[in-house]
Design an enzyme around this catalytic site. Structure first.
Site, PDB file in Angstrom:
ATOM      1  N   THR A  43      -6.968 -11.649   5.549  1.00  0.00           N
ATOM      2  CA  THR A  43      -8.158 -11.499   4.717  1.00  0.00           C
ATOM      3  C   THR A  43      -8.831 -12.839   4.440  1.00  0.00           C
ATOM      4  O   THR A  43      -9.732 -12.910   3.608  1.00  0.00           O
ATOM      5  CB  THR A  43      -7.802 -10.829   3.375  1.00  0.00           C
ATOM      6  N   SER A  80      -0.225 -14.149   5.450  1.00  0.00           N
ATOM      7  CA  SER A  80      -0.829 -15.096   4.516  1.00  0.00           C
ATOM      8  C   SER A  80      -0.151 -16.453   4.554  1.00  0.00           C
ATOM      9  O   SER A  80      -0.604 -17.398   3.904  1.00  0.00           O
ATOM     10  CB  SER A  80      -0.760 -14.536   3.085  1.00  0.00           C
ATOM     11  N   GLY A  81       0.943 -16.560   5.306  1.00  0.00           N
ATOM     12  CA  GLY A  81       1.677 -17.817   5.402  1.00  0.00           C
ATOM     13  C   GLY A  81       2.616 -17.812   6.592  1.00  0.00           C
ATOM     14  O   GLY A  81       2.643 -16.870   7.397  1.00  0.00           O
ATOM     15  N   ASP A 131      -4.874   1.197   0.987  1.00  0.00           N
ATOM     16  CA  ASP A 131      -3.855   2.164   0.577  1.00  0.00           C
ATOM     17  C   ASP A 131      -3.274   1.716  -0.762  1.00  0.00           C
ATOM     18  O   ASP A 131      -2.271   1.012  -0.819  1.00  0.00           O
ATOM     19  CB  ASP A 131      -2.765   2.261   1.650  1.00  0.00           C
ATOM     20  N   HIS A 132      -3.933   2.115  -1.844  1.00  0.00           N
ATOM     21  CA  HIS A 132      -3.558   1.692  -3.195  1.00  0.00           C
ATOM     22  C   HIS A 132      -3.173   2.881  -4.065  1.00  0.00           C
ATOM     23  O   HIS A 132      -3.564   4.014  -3.803  1.00  0.00           O
ATOM     24  CB  HIS A 132      -4.734   0.966  -3.857  1.00  0.00           C
ATOM     25  N   LYS A 183      -8.646 -18.252   8.230  1.00  0.00           N
ATOM     26  CA  LYS A 183      -7.863 -19.474   8.410  1.00  0.00           C
ATOM     27  C   LYS A 183      -7.305 -19.544   9.825  1.00  0.00           C
ATOM     28  O   LYS A 183      -6.441 -18.742  10.212  1.00  0.00           O
ATOM     29  CB  LYS A 183      -6.721 -19.515   7.390  1.00  0.00           C
ATOM     30  N   LYS A 212      -5.427  -4.359 -15.868  1.00  0.00           N
ATOM     31  CA  LYS A 212      -5.689  -5.211 -17.024  1.00  0.00           C
ATOM     32  C   LYS A 212      -5.246  -6.645 -16.750  1.00  0.00           C
ATOM     33  O   LYS A 212      -5.882  -7.611 -17.201  1.00  0.00           O
ATOM     34  CB  LYS A 212      -4.998  -4.649 -18.264  1.00  0.00           C
ATOM     35  N   GLU A 246       1.868  -5.177  -2.914  1.00  0.00           N
ATOM     36  CA  GLU A 246       1.433  -5.751  -4.180  1.00  0.00           C
ATOM     37  C   GLU A 246       2.129  -5.022  -5.319  1.00  0.00           C
ATOM     38  O   GLU A 246       2.263  -3.796  -5.304  1.00  0.00           O
ATOM     39  CB  GLU A 246      -0.077  -5.595  -4.355  1.00  0.00           C
ATOM     40  N   SER A 261       3.489  -6.619   3.085  1.00  0.00           N
ATOM     41  CA  SER A 261       4.627  -6.713   2.166  1.00  0.00           C
ATOM     42  C   SER A 261       4.299  -6.197   0.777  1.00  0.00           C
ATOM     43  O   SER A 261       5.191  -6.100  -0.068  1.00  0.00           O
ATOM     44  CB  SER A 261       5.124  -8.159   2.083  1.00  0.00           C
TER      45      SER A 261
END
Length: 321
Positions: A191, A173-174, A37-38, A194, A251, A107, A105
């Site tokens: 993703t 992620s943490g 979902d971008h 771990k 970019k 990007e 959360s």
């Protein structure tokens, strides 16, 4: 047996193609599907970014069996949480109960577009926690008035309450995100393979809940062409979440990943047509404790041959894990 998923990667294909691809994935025998979902692609070479929720609505009508899921939606900035709840409830009903709501959360890449700035990670986690509580209450059919730290909700309810409500997943992620997922989510999303993420999720209340990973792959009968395509479109993947969540546009991703070599990409991403290489990459997730793994075939114009190969060779091989 591990469940293998198909990813509708909105950054690399237009809306009609994405729907056709998930129909093909259902026909090929994939166990579930997920949808990014971008608002922006990571790299300009990917070339797309249609609205994920419109695609999901079409996919819900075009398919009959395969589960659908956002992987993931950020319910904090570009979308207000009440809008996410309404969208998710609608897709759950259109799909007749096949939808799961994956949350994260976010990007800067996608959330900067509404001009509200990009808060620090601790604030982003606070926002995700508050948003998740709001969404779950709406899923239960409650009439809500809420004045919190980050969100105001005034006399709001869902008029089409989904039954059952979509399960909610939270990407981790943490340690902090694992705590949120363990306490608030019905499943966990990651993703990276771990094991420590899943152990943290379990410590915070996630024991026994489903765990879903995601793995990019690049099938092609020409190994060199696969490596070239993976490097061209997915070399950002190894930058790490702490970097990926902060960069503001394509970019910036191109600049940050400019020194990544083709050899490094080929080491991190299974490329070519060697089934054993793909199986071993999935095994890293199952060994870590993941029960579901969504594969991302890199290259929007290279889905049909991948789906055919997956049906004939890859999926049967993965069923042995």
């Amino acid at each position: 047996m591990v469940q293998i998923g198909y990813t509708m990667m909105t950054e690399q294909a237009g809306p009609r193609d994405l729907v056709a691809h998930v129909v093909g994935a259902e026909d090929a025998g994939f166990d579930f599907s997920v949808t990014s979902d971008h608002y922006f692609p990571w790299l300009a070479s990917q070339g797309h970014s249609p609205n994920a929720w419109a695609v999901l609505g079409a996919a819900a009508q075009a398919t009959s069996r395969i589960p659908l899921m956002t992987f993931v939606t950020c319910p904090t900035t570009r979308y207000h949480p009440v809008l996410v709840a309404q969208q998710a409830a609608t897709v759950q009903q259109l799909s007749q109960g096949r939808f799961r709501l994956g949350l994260g959360s976010g990007e800067n890449l996608n959330e900067h577009v509404v001009g509200h700035g990009w808060p620090g990670v601790s604030v982003r986690h606070e926002m995700l926690e508050e948003a998740t509580v709001i969404i779950r209450a709406l899923f239960e059919g409650e009439l809500i008035t809420h004045h919190g730290t980050h969100y105001d909700v005034e006399h709001t309810r869902l008029w089409d309450v989904p039954v059952p409500p979509p399960p909610i997943g939270i990407a981790v992620s943490g340690e902090h995100s694992c705590r949120l997922a363990g306490q608030l989510a019905d499943l966990v999303i990651a993703t990276e393979p771990k094991k420590e993420l899943l152990e943290s999720f379990d410590r915070h209340g996630g024991a026994g809940k489903p765990r879903i990973g995601q793995l990019p792959v690049c099938y092609d009968t020409d190994h060199a062409a696969a490596v070239e395509r993976a490097h061209d479109q997915f070399r950002w993947f190894g930058l790490g979440w702490k970097v990926n969540s902060e960069l503001p546009h394509d970019k910036a991703f191109a600049s940050a990943s400019g020194s990544v070599t083709k050899e490094e990409v080929a080491e991190a991403i299974p490329c070519g047509s060697n089934v054993d290489r793909f199986v071993e990459a999935v095994r890293a997730y199952t060994d870590a404790g993941f029960e579901e793994v969504a594969l991302v075939q890199i290259g929007g114009g290279h889905q049909e041959p991948y789906l055919d190969w997956a049906k004939r060779e890859l999926l049967p091989a993965l069923r042995t894990l």
